[in-house]
Design an enzyme around this catalytic site. Structure first.
Site, PDB file in Angstrom:
ATOM      1  N   HIS A 324      -7.661 -17.324   1.395  1.00 24.45           N
ATOM      2  CA  HIS A 324      -7.798 -18.732   1.780  1.00 24.45           C
ATOM      3  C   HIS A 324      -6.631 -19.558   1.248  1.00 24.45           C
ATOM      4  O   HIS A 324      -6.062 -20.385   1.970  1.00 24.45           O
ATOM      5  CB  HIS A 324      -9.121 -19.266   1.248  1.00 24.45           C
ATOM      6  CG  HIS A 324      -9.288 -20.741   1.401  1.00 24.45           C
ATOM      7  ND1 HIS A 324      -9.443 -21.358   2.628  1.00 24.45           N
ATOM      8  CD2 HIS A 324      -9.299 -21.748   0.482  1.00 24.45           C
ATOM      9  CE1 HIS A 324      -9.547 -22.666   2.459  1.00 24.45           C
ATOM     10  NE2 HIS A 324      -9.462 -22.928   1.162  1.00 24.45           N
ATOM     11  N   HIS A 329      -3.696 -22.809   2.470  1.00 24.80           N
ATOM     12  CA  HIS A 329      -3.113 -23.960   1.770  1.00 24.80           C
ATOM     13  C   HIS A 329      -1.592 -23.902   1.599  1.00 24.80           C
ATOM     14  O   HIS A 329      -0.902 -24.898   1.785  1.00 24.80           O
ATOM     15  CB  HIS A 329      -3.747 -24.097   0.377  1.00 24.80           C
ATOM     16  CG  HIS A 329      -5.145 -24.659   0.409  1.00 24.80           C
ATOM     17  ND1 HIS A 329      -5.398 -25.978   0.729  1.00 24.80           N
ATOM     18  CD2 HIS A 329      -6.343 -24.082   0.175  1.00 24.80           C
ATOM     19  CE1 HIS A 329      -6.704 -26.197   0.688  1.00 24.80           C
ATOM     20  NE2 HIS A 329      -7.308 -25.063   0.359  1.00 24.80           N
ATOM     21  N   GLU A 369      -8.600 -29.688   4.232  1.00 27.06           N
ATOM     22  CA  GLU A 369      -9.343 -28.488   4.612  1.00 27.06           C
ATOM     23  C   GLU A 369      -9.571 -28.366   6.115  1.00 27.06           C
ATOM     24  O   GLU A 369      -9.469 -27.277   6.678  1.00 27.06           O
ATOM     25  CB  GLU A 369     -10.708 -28.442   3.893  1.00 27.06           C
ATOM     26  CG  GLU A 369     -10.632 -28.240   2.379  1.00 27.06           C
ATOM     27  CD  GLU A 369     -10.194 -26.828   1.973  1.00 27.06           C
ATOM     28  OE1 GLU A 369      -9.965 -25.976   2.849  1.00 27.06           O
ATOM     29  OE2 GLU A 369     -10.064 -26.597   0.752  1.00 27.06           O
ATOM     30  N   SER A 388      -7.373 -20.555   7.789  1.00 24.54           N
ATOM     31  CA  SER A 388      -7.770 -19.276   7.188  1.00 24.54           C
ATOM     32  C   SER A 388      -9.077 -18.787   7.810  1.00 24.54           C
ATOM     33  O   SER A 388      -9.741 -17.912   7.277  1.00 24.54           O
ATOM     34  CB  SER A 388      -7.924 -19.421   5.662  1.00 24.54           C
ATOM     35  OG  SER A 388      -8.912 -20.378   5.356  1.00 24.54           O
TER      36      SER A 388
HETATM   37 FE   LIG Z   1      -9.460 -24.820   0.110  1.00 19.20          FE
END
Ligand SMILES: [Fe+2]
Length: 491
Positions: A324, A329, A369, A388
């Site tokens: 993730h 990110h 997010e 992701s």
């Molecule tokens: Fe996150």
């Protein structure tokens, strides 16, 4: 505790914490029925705990003048007036500070405006640090010698890091979703996995700011998990990810070992980010509290997990993992405007109330997010939770969900979905536009001080008096001079 009251249909896929990744064919047949833990949920719990504590404290506080509390010390702003005719009053008042071992940070005087009729006098402003338990007695003692004793409005702020080394103290984990405690975690019944996760987590516990991030030699099984996710998502990025993500991803493949057969090392990725935007990674052992996580962003530090999800569930993890972080990110943190936006979120969180932390966490949710943005007439994804997650990435850009223009006031209170895909996404015109809107939103957050990040010392300066603001302006003038000189050279 879910923020949203949305119910979960058994025909829908139940989805992940911070790092779900589902194939479209798993939408009606989820591999894992899990919960999604988020910063928002954590912020809400923290707020509830604090509210109870504050109520109890208010009941017994007689004259709470605490401006800031750290390690049992209170920082006070005290105003009082002394008549010049009462010369001993000054020495007696100073003696009070001495008696309580108050550390004076700042002292100012000015002619008294209220006593102009008579013998004159001086108004004093003292900023001092004193032990919390001595605050009320100190104020009472000053009142015996001085007039018009006032203190700053009763406000108590959460401690927050001022120096980057203080991030060593921002390590409060939310542990209920880790494999040792969460029975729904795919690794709960696998002692070998739990031991491995613990071993990698211990790297984070031992880590201190400024150190190199130790390497993890990933096993073949772990690399296999990474490969499955990487290969599944990579082709989708071309049509679904924003241009900033695609550009950074290309560079990461070229310079940081991003490939289906290699899990990149955090230290290498951190160095790459540092050169691009000043962001750096530090290892974290699991899901961090909202306040600590956001505070780290203020220093351009991203707290990053290093372990990987369980091999039985490559498309889902109930907690953040390196898949993730590295796929979701990291690429966006390589973009300058996005990096600034992320840091601004962090700066706004420092010393904020629990209510504002919850709102900022929700804003983080719907931007960092799950954010979408417009690019060349199309909508693309920039949120890490989307980039992701195969299933939600496809879903977010389909006709199914509702989309709204990004407005921080609305996004900050929008119920989020923690058991399924988001029913609503917010679309930003651009990162610059989102940044400006967020700046306006932050101006409405009530804090009697501002903060600014000093990149030379990697520290936070609290702008709570005119002298500090003047110092900041002087620095700004120097920078403006450099830029105007550069312009004149070009013209
Ligand atoms: Fe996150």
């Amino acid at each position: 505790m879910p923020l949203s009251s949305s119910s979960t249909s058994s025909t829908k896929s139940i989805r992940r914490a911070a790092s779900e990744l589902e194939r479209s064919d798993s939408i009606t047949s989820p591999r894992f029925l899990g919960r999604r833990q988020s910063l928002i949920e954590d912020a809400r719990k923290e707020r509830e705990r604090e509210a109870a504590a504050a109520a109890a404290e208010a009941a017994e506080a007689s004259e709470q003048i605490v401006f800031e509390e750290d390690d049992g010390k209170a920082l006070l702003n005290i105003f009082f007036t002394l008549r010049t005719s009462k010369t001993p009053a000054l020495s007696r008042t100073l003696k009070v500070f001495e008696t309580f071992e108050a550390k004076i940070h700042h002292l100012e005087t000015r002619p008294c405006r209220k006593l102009k009729d008579s013998l004159g006098g001086l108004e004093y402003f003292v900023r001092c640090e004193v032990h919390l338990s001595d605050v009320n007695t100190l104020i009472s003692s000053i009142k015996r010698n001085a007039e018009d004793v006032k203190t700053t409005k009763e406000v108590k702020f959460h401690w927050f890091p001022k120096r980057i080394a203080d991030l060593d103290r921002c390590h409060h984990l939310v542990t209920k979703f880790d494999p040792d405690l969460d029975q729904d975690h795919p690794g709960f019944t696998d002692p070998v996995y739990r031991q491995r996760r613990k071993m990698i987590g211990d790297i984070a516990f031992r880590y201190r700011q400024g150190q190199l991030i130790p390497r993890v030699e990933y096993t073949e099984e772990e690399i296999g998990t990474w490969r499955e996710v990487y290969s599944t998502l990579r082709d989708l990025y071309t049509t679904h990810a924003c241009s900033e993500y695609l550009e950074a991803f290309r560079l990461l493949e070229r310079h940081c070992g991003y490939s289906p057969d290699n899990i990149p090392q955090l230290e290498e990725v951190s160095r790459f980010l540092k050169e691009r935007t000043g962001f750096q990674l530090r290892p974290v052992a699991g899901l961090l509290s909202a306040r600590d996580f956001l505070a780290s962003l203020a220093f351009r530090v991203f707290q990053c997990t290093q372990y990987i999800r369980h091999a039985s569930s490559p498309m889902h993890s109930p907690e953040p993992d390196c898949v993730h972080e590295l796929l979701g990110h990291v690429p966006m943190l390589a973009d300058r405007t996005f990096a600034q936006f992320s840091q601004n979120l962090g700066l706004a969180s420092l010393g904020a109330s629990d209510e504002d932390i919850e709102k900022l966490s929700t804003l983080y949710w719907f931007t960092v997010e799950y954010g979408l943005c417009k690019q060349n007439g199309e909508v693309r994804a920039y949120g890490a939770g989307l980039l992701s997650s195969y299933g939600e990435l496809v879903h977010s850009l389909s006709d199914e969900p509702e989309t709204r223009e990004f407005e921080p006031e609305a996004a900050a209170v929008q119920p989020y979905q923690d058991q399924n895909y988001q029913p609503v996404y917010f679309i930003s015109e651009s990162f610059s536009d989102a940044k400006e809107k967020f700046r306006a939103y932050v101006a409405g957050i009530k804090r009697p001080f501002s903060v600014r990040f000093d990149p030379y010392t990697s520290s936070i300066e609290v702008l709570d008096n005119p002298l500090k603001i003047q110092g900041g302006l002087d620095g700004l003038k120097d920078e403006l001079k450099v830029l105007t000189d550069a312009l004149s050279v070009l013209s």
